[in-house]
Design an enzyme around this catalytic site. Structure first.
Site, PDB file in Angstrom:
ATOM      1  N   ASP A  33       0.753  -1.264   0.181  1.00 41.57           N
ATOM      2  CA  ASP A  33      -0.151   0.100  -0.016  1.00 41.57           C
ATOM      3  C   ASP A  33       0.890   1.122  -0.008  1.00 41.57           C
ATOM      4  OD1 ASP A  33      -2.077  -1.632   0.107  1.00 41.57           O
ATOM      5  OD2 ASP A  33      -2.743  -0.981   2.149  1.00 41.57           O
ATOM      6  N   LYS A  90      -8.313   0.688  -5.083  1.00 40.86           N
ATOM      7  CA  LYS A  90      -9.499   0.040  -4.501  1.00 40.86           C
ATOM      8  C   LYS A  90     -10.791   0.764  -4.895  1.00 40.86           C
ATOM      9  CE  LYS A  90      -7.022  -1.344  -0.178  1.00 40.86           C
ATOM     10  NZ  LYS A  90      -6.956  -2.776  -0.439  1.00 40.86           N
ATOM     11  N   GLY A 162      -5.281  -2.975   8.901  1.00 41.42           N
ATOM     12  CA  GLY A 162      -4.759  -1.848   9.832  1.00 41.42           C
ATOM     13  C   GLY A 162      -4.695  -1.918  10.986  1.00 41.42           C
ATOM     14  N   ARG A 174      -5.991 -20.639   6.826  1.00 39.53           N
ATOM     15  CA  ARG A 174      -5.897 -21.880   7.470  1.00 39.53           C
ATOM     16  C   ARG A 174      -7.396 -22.380   7.261  1.00 39.53           C
ATOM     17  NH1 ARG A 174      -2.308 -24.263  10.735  1.00 39.53           N
ATOM     18  NH2 ARG A 174      -0.641 -23.039  11.753  1.00 39.53           N
ATOM     19  N   GLY A 223      -2.804  -7.355   8.417  1.00 36.20           N
ATOM     20  CA  GLY A 223      -1.945  -7.415   9.753  1.00 36.20           C
ATOM     21  C   GLY A 223      -0.651  -7.920   9.706  1.00 36.20           C
TER      22      GLY A 223
END
Length: 303
Positions: A33, A90, A162, A174, A223
């Site tokens: 980003d 986006k 974020g 997973r 994250g």
């Protein structure tokens, strides 16, 4: 679905094969980003395979609140002009006009993103109508297959953008991987039931069951703040990494960006990972996902 759909503003066509092939070229890489041309140049120099142009990184969107929309076209064009690598941008979930504008600007990919405020709580964009390939988020296999049915050429496991907290990214990756493995052990009659449960076309479910993977590239996001985070997600089955706030909200963006790129490439080599993790300065402070109320979690957007 192999036949190309045509956008009203263009006489070009983009087949599923072409769009998915474009996404395949990004495999094994990091998409960063960026909010300025200078950040875009830093990302390119660090080895990013693409940049995501937006006015505010997810950490700022979360902190400032309000309605978050498509970025200003001037800002996007400034980033396109600053780098030679592909540029993504986006659009809000369901906002097909924002997507039309982004295609007109010449972005290489559109991300129909839950990070922005959804424009439609019932319908996602019909991505077959566009020549530009789309990236979409998913928290599970059903979401991923529904986005692919709508024309997505790349899926990213959502995580929680974020935050700097990788726990949701691991959960979603997973989950997707586990549900794919479950399909591979099913008989054809069981796959009919699975298709109903996944709310996805039977033919697509069979394709995934036979191949043991999605028919499009699967990246991870949300994250990721350290080289170790990126390497872990690659070991869990991601084919590439999106990094948002984790780079330019850290103490040493240039070095951290290069370290995450190297960690994504050498994700299964602990010696390299230890080396690139040294002396990076302070990572982004971040937020514990468990402290975020369910209605305020960005990953909950989309269906």
């Amino acid at each position: 679905m192999e036949t190309a759909a045509q956008n009203g503003s263009s006489n070009q066509t983009g087949t599923a094969r072409v769009k998915r092939g474009m996404a395949e070229m990004l495999k094994g890489g990091v998409i960063m980003d960026v909010v300025t041309p200078e950040q875009a140049r830093i990302a390119e120099a660090a080895g990013a395979v693409a940049v995501m142009a937006l006015e505010r990184v997810p950490a700022d969107i979360r902190a400032q609140g309000g309605v978050s929309r498509m970025s200003d076209p001037d800002m996007i064009e400034g980033i396109i002009d600053a780098v030679t690598i592909p540029v993504m941008a986006k659009a809000r979930i369901g906002h097909f006009v924002e997507a039309q504008i982004l295609q007109s600007l010449g972005v290489d990919y559109v991300d129909e993103s839950e990070v922005l405020t959804p424009a439609d709580y019932t319908n996602h964009i019909d991505k077959w109508k566009f020549t530009v390939p789309f990236v979409c988020g998913a928290t599970n296999l059903g979401e991923a297959l529904r986005r692919i049915t709508e024309g997505a050429a790349m899926i990213r496991s959502k995580g929680e953008a974020g935050t700097g907290d990788v726990s949701n990214a691991t959960t979603h990756m997973r989950k997707i991987g586990g549900e794919i493995r479950r399909l591979t052990s099913m008989s054809e009659d069981e796959l009919y039931v699975a298709a109903k449960e996944l709310q996805a076309p039977y033919e697509l479910v069979v394709e995934v069951a036979r191949a043991g993977k999605l028919p499009v590239t699967l990246f991870t996001a949300g994250g990721i703040a350290t080289p170790a985070d990126a390497a872990m997600m690659m070991q869990l089955g991601a084919e590439g990494v999106f990094v948002g706030s984790g780079i330019f909200k850290s103490g040493n963006p240039e070095q951290r960006a290069a370290a995450i790129v190297k960690a994504t490439t050498f994700y299964d080599d602990p010696d390299v990972l230890a080396k690139v993790s040294r002396g990076l300065g302070e990572a982004m402070v971040g937020i514990n996902v468990e402290e975020i109320a369910q209605p305020h979690r960005l990953a909950e957007r989309g269906w």
